[in-house]
Write an enzyme that holds these catalytic residues in place. Sequence first.
Site, PDB file in Angstrom:
ATOM      1  N   GLY A 157      -2.118  23.125   8.054  1.00  0.00           N
ATOM      2  CA  GLY A 157      -2.606  22.240   7.006  1.00  0.00           C
ATOM      3  C   GLY A 157      -1.573  22.077   5.916  1.00  0.00           C
ATOM      4  N   CYS A 158      -2.006  21.638   4.777  1.00  0.00           N
ATOM      5  CA  CYS A 158      -1.119  21.390   3.645  1.00  0.00           C
ATOM      6  C   CYS A 158      -0.248  22.611   3.369  1.00  0.00           C
ATOM      7  CB  CYS A 158      -1.955  21.047   2.413  1.00  0.00           C
ATOM      8  SG  CYS A 158      -0.974  20.818   0.919  1.00  0.00           S
TER       9      CYS A 158
END
Length: 164
Positions: free
Chosen positions: A12-13
């Site tokens: 993810g981020c």
Amino acid sequence: MSNYKKAYIAGGCFWGMEELFRTQPGVIDTEVGYIGGQNDHPTYRNHPGHAEGIEIVYDPAATNFTRILDFFFRVHDPTTVDRQGNDIGSSYRSAIFFQNEEEKTEAEKMIKLVDASGRWPGNAVTTLEPYSTFWPAEEEHQDYLVKRPNGYTCHFERFGTFLS
């Protein structure tokens, strides 16, 4: 620094992953960037196929690849394809970029352990991808949540270790 090792993961981020890993025992340094994609010198606006990844420099006398993966599977949801929180797309996939067969084998064992635990609502969809060039992200993305303590993240430690 010659005794230190590096691990490359994506979940993810990259801001949230970096913030959590920076304080783990044995972690010496972290850097966010792009890995596993189609172009050289990717940027935030142009990184086709690349994951938002993190390079973790660690001291093998204080931690190891398996412990890094154990924490990795506790701070992001490995059961969602190309998604973490509000972030959607292949940039946000769950991936381990192995550098050798030993790392690949350790990653496969960890995924089996995570799946067998039943802690997540399904099986891990984490991809195992051979290491490719890690391209550091732009300076404004490095240490983002240190610079902006109230910035967006969907990462947090959900439960304790998978290891006995």
